[in-house]
Write a protein that holds these residues in place. Sequence first.
Motif, PDB file in Angstrom:
ATOM      1  N   ARG A  71       0.714  -1.166  -0.020  1.00  0.00           N
ATOM      2  CA  ARG A  71       0.034   0.149   0.008  1.00  0.00           C
ATOM      3  C   ARG A  71       0.944   1.266   0.010  1.00  0.00           C
ATOM      4  O   ARG A  71       1.803   1.479   0.969  1.00  0.00           O
ATOM      5  CB  ARG A  71      -0.966  -0.016   1.386  1.00  0.00           C
ATOM      6  CG  ARG A  71      -1.992   1.293   1.243  1.00  0.00           C
ATOM      7  CD  ARG A  71      -2.650   1.385   2.729  1.00  0.00           C
ATOM      8  NE  ARG A  71      -3.332   0.233   3.099  1.00  0.00           N
ATOM      9  CZ  ARG A  71      -4.527  -0.180   2.687  1.00  0.00           C
ATOM     10  NH1 ARG A  71      -4.896   0.749   1.932  1.00  0.00           N
ATOM     11  NH2 ARG A  71      -5.192  -0.962   3.128  1.00  0.00           N
ATOM     12  N   PRO A  72       0.964   2.123  -1.139  1.00  0.00           N
ATOM     13  CA  PRO A  72       1.749   3.406  -1.209  1.00  0.00           C
ATOM     14  C   PRO A  72       0.974   4.383  -0.139  1.00  0.00           C
ATOM     15  O   PRO A  72      -0.170   4.691  -0.288  1.00  0.00           O
ATOM     16  CB  PRO A  72       1.770   3.642  -2.688  1.00  0.00           C
ATOM     17  CG  PRO A  72       0.677   2.786  -3.228  1.00  0.00           C
ATOM     18  CD  PRO A  72       0.042   2.043  -2.145  1.00  0.00           C
ATOM     19  N   ILE A  73       1.936   5.072   0.606  1.00  0.00           N
ATOM     20  CA  ILE A  73       1.834   6.255   1.335  1.00  0.00           C
ATOM     21  C   ILE A  73       2.882   7.254   1.011  1.00  0.00           C
ATOM     22  O   ILE A  73       4.129   7.173   1.180  1.00  0.00           O
ATOM     23  CB  ILE A  73       1.869   5.964   2.795  1.00  0.00           C
ATOM     24  CG1 ILE A  73       0.462   5.047   3.087  1.00  0.00           C
ATOM     25  CG2 ILE A  73       1.718   7.194   3.647  1.00  0.00           C
ATOM     26  CD1 ILE A  73       0.320   4.680   4.509  1.00  0.00           C
ATOM     27  N   ALA A  74       2.748   8.503   0.792  1.00  0.00           N
ATOM     28  CA  ALA A  74       3.403   9.460   0.531  1.00  0.00           C
ATOM     29  C   ALA A  74       3.604  10.490   1.601  1.00  0.00           C
ATOM     30  O   ALA A  74       2.404  10.969   2.018  1.00  0.00           O
ATOM     31  CB  ALA A  74       3.208  10.202  -0.817  1.00  0.00           C
ATOM     32  N   GLY A  75       4.869  10.814   1.938  1.00  0.00           N
ATOM     33  CA  GLY A  75       4.890  11.863   3.120  1.00  0.00           C
ATOM     34  C   GLY A  75       4.987  11.642   4.260  1.00  0.00           C
ATOM     35  O   GLY A  75       4.634  10.382   4.848  1.00  0.00           O
TER      36      GLY A  75
END
Length: 259
Positions: free
Chosen positions: A223-227
């Motif tokens: 699962r991608p998460i940015a920041g």
Amino acid sequence: MPTPKTSSPKPSFRKPLLYGTGVVLAAALLGYASYRATAPDHSASGSSYVAEVTADPDAGIYPELAKLARRDAGDKLAQGRADAPVVLIEYADFRCGYCGKFARDTESALVKKYVGNGTLRIEWRNFPIFGAESEAAARAAWAAGQQGRFWQFHAAAYAEGVKEKGFGKARLKVLARQAGVADLDRFARDADSAAASAAVSKDQEQGYGIGATSTPSFLINGRPIAGAQSLEVFTQAIDAAAARAANTKDAKGAKGADK
């Protein structure tokens, strides 16, 4: 998380890695999330993309990205059990202020809450995007890892106010000493070695290949998460991933018992 201006990615790193159609979509999501995370009017507390990424335990998960977890028990740039149900992959730069904030405020809490009980494994990927000193710090961190002191170097490099002093060779040696690196001569040789450059380049290529455009960027079981989002965002994602892993394990066990 300002968009880096001091350097531009090498062209070869811009080619998407061919993990499958789903990863192209994931890369677009992560790239969009990175854009939202760096937009001038962005507010982490009111971010809609965070809810989209973390709310549904099954939505936004890409099995091809989950396979990027190395799960190598000998990985010197990782912590936690190799067979932990949840793997958080972190793409970060030592000159990134938001990466430092995550390391100090959030990652330490995740280690305390999840790594110790075997739920979470954290795998580091060097993703230097702010120029020559970023790359030098990445190689130095890898070199510290060769003597089993990567996470101590990580803590020293991300301490409050450290990045403002720069990451020249003399400063990197100071940080290595603070991290308890035993053989500083070997550290210097390792940091300047072709092996260090190759390891950092491999991590960079992976980061650009999944669509990461800013630091820090993360994958949690695909699962991608940015920041550098809030602790709550990460705990929700980790809890959901752990529950999903447990349900999958139970389902496989039940299927095996029926045979």
